[in-house]
Design an enzyme around this catalytic site. Structure first.
Site, short mmCIF file in Angstrom:
data_model
loop_
_atom_site.label_atom_id
_atom_site.label_comp_id
_atom_site.label_asym_id
_atom_site.label_seq_id
_atom_site.Cartn_x
_atom_site.Cartn_y
_atom_site.Cartn_z
N THR A 1 66.73 50.39 -1.16
CA THR A 1 65.69 49.52 -1.72
C THR A 1 65.51 49.75 -3.22
O THR A 1 66.09 50.69 -3.78
CB THR A 1 64.34 49.79 -1.03
OG1 THR A 1 63.98 51.17 -1.24
CG2 THR A 1 64.44 49.53 0.46
N ASP A 2 64.72 48.90 -3.85
CA ASP A 2 64.41 49.09 -5.26
C ASP A 2 62.91 48.88 -5.50
O ASP A 2 62.15 48.65 -4.56
CB ASP A 2 65.27 48.20 -6.16
CG ASP A 2 64.94 46.72 -6.01
OD1 ASP A 2 63.85 46.37 -5.54
OD2 ASP A 2 65.79 45.90 -6.40
N ALA A 3 62.50 48.98 -6.75
CA ALA A 3 61.08 48.97 -7.09
C ALA A 3 60.41 47.62 -6.81
O ALA A 3 59.18 47.52 -6.84
CB ALA A 3 60.88 49.36 -8.55
#
Lengths: 153, 153, 153, 153
Positions: free
Chosen positions: A29-31
């Site tokens: 995942t990312d921010a």
């Protein structure tokens, strides 16, 4: 403690011949709170790897056995909806076209009945010494043909 | 269109001999909104790579030039505060100990004056054929000694 | 097409209470032909995630259920031998110490009987709003205690 | 210790309006000895991020400033030749089409004069609350138009 197995019976209707379960971890995942767009290509590659393994073509020894291996020539990906942390996904694979020295795959990431990402990935077969395009090794080609027709039944 | 350069004059006081700027992109973060804990090891490795490059040891050709290369034996990392998207960080490096066949580094990730992550990384020098521990190549060892004492001045 | 399940009966003797299978893909490796040193932290995190899931603590909903979540405070990793492409690994986990607001885990990556990487990972429990250290939620703490003693039998 | 700056004067002829230097580290490569195919999407994203930053649109604050942000709708990538460890690359960007709510970019990874990877990336502008497609914020749209015509001079 076995892995969760997913019910993928509905995938047959889509013409997909192979399905590999994917669980989404923090690493994926990312921010923005969703799976980073490059990481779907990892999910596609895992399914390709496991599918080829069913044909006795391993990432580590396949090139030696069959004289060559596949390299990615192009990847066309459409992002329909994002996957999120903890999602249980299926990475599906169908053979679209088998050429003399190339293989076109349709690959899709599903969450239940929802198609999140779909891709067309073109692979070339190259010899293991000089990475030059060469015709697919016949035994491997025959296995791919056989595996592809499985979905027709 | 040049990269931002960071004012790292304060790092001298910490005894660090090398600093490499890091910008945090989506690829580095996770769904918690911060840099994923494994990715600091990438930031450490970039600084080590660039520092060794100043000694004419490249990742791709160093092993051939010097007969061996470094492998990571251990990494001890403390996470003090998280880095976030868009942060401008500095990946700092100090030589803690140079052994006959090993190198202990102190590596830190700073955001301005704040120490986000600190690590002690132990490397071993191995020969390029069998990956067996061997004494550091003398020219390289001398360069590391010279580079390490730079911070004392 | 189910995932391979690994025979991990021998792990009981090591005192590990949880095991998660890992297959090494191209995405995990680097140009040295082995698993990139940062990626073992992904393997550790997958096992932690799945182990916590057995206690009804999910990455995506656990913080809401239990008022807080775990953050990594430190990771001490020893690299004994490298993993390679296609390897079937087990990511093992044992509870070393459960504090009032912290949890120390021993985590190991095995390939068959060979210990490739071993780590001590310290986690802190933080509240989900301000990420401030707080005592572990009692139900979760009790489940961790129960899960940890499983290996003693 | 400043970063290497690359001579990208030749890129003007290609119509690219932005160039961002990329150095290939171990983290980017895989066991085939080349950059892993998913990682080029990281290189593309770095250039997009830095280009948008020149228009005062930051990853972390841009959505707040401009009411929305860009999401990737599709990525069509052609892999011509592989990048390797230590390579100095340029991640180039050109605006192909600016729609009312979308932006089509041509992105290329070059090593010197050699085009390694080329891509067409389509972005949609979405509102920051519900991620629904919305018209580009006018100031941002004007800046993109201005930035795109820079290459004509």
């Amino acid at each position: 403690m076995s892995r969760v197995t997913f019910d993928r019976s509905a995938d047959k209707a889509l013409g997909f011949v192979f399905s590999w379960p994917i669980r989404v971890y923090f690493e994926d995942t990312d921010a923005a709170g969703i799976v980073f767009y490059a990481n779907y290509l990892k999910f596609f590659e895992r399914a390709r790897t496991e599918w080829l393994r069913t044909m006795d073509f391993d990432s580590s020894s396949g090139a030696e056995k069959f004289g060559g291996f596949f390299v990615v020539k192009s990847s066309n990906v459409e992002y329909h909806a994002p996957a999120s942390l903890d999602d249980e996904l299926a990475s599906l694979l169908a053979v679209k076209k088998l050429g003399r020295a190339s293989l076109v795959l349709e690959q899709t990431i599903m969450r239940g009945d929802q198609r999140l990402t779909s891709a067309q990935i073109t692979l070339c077969f190259v010899d293991r010494t000089h990475w030059r395009v060469m015709p697919l090794e016949p035994t491997l080609a025959a296995r791919i043909v056989a595996a592809s027709s499985m979905s027709a039944t």
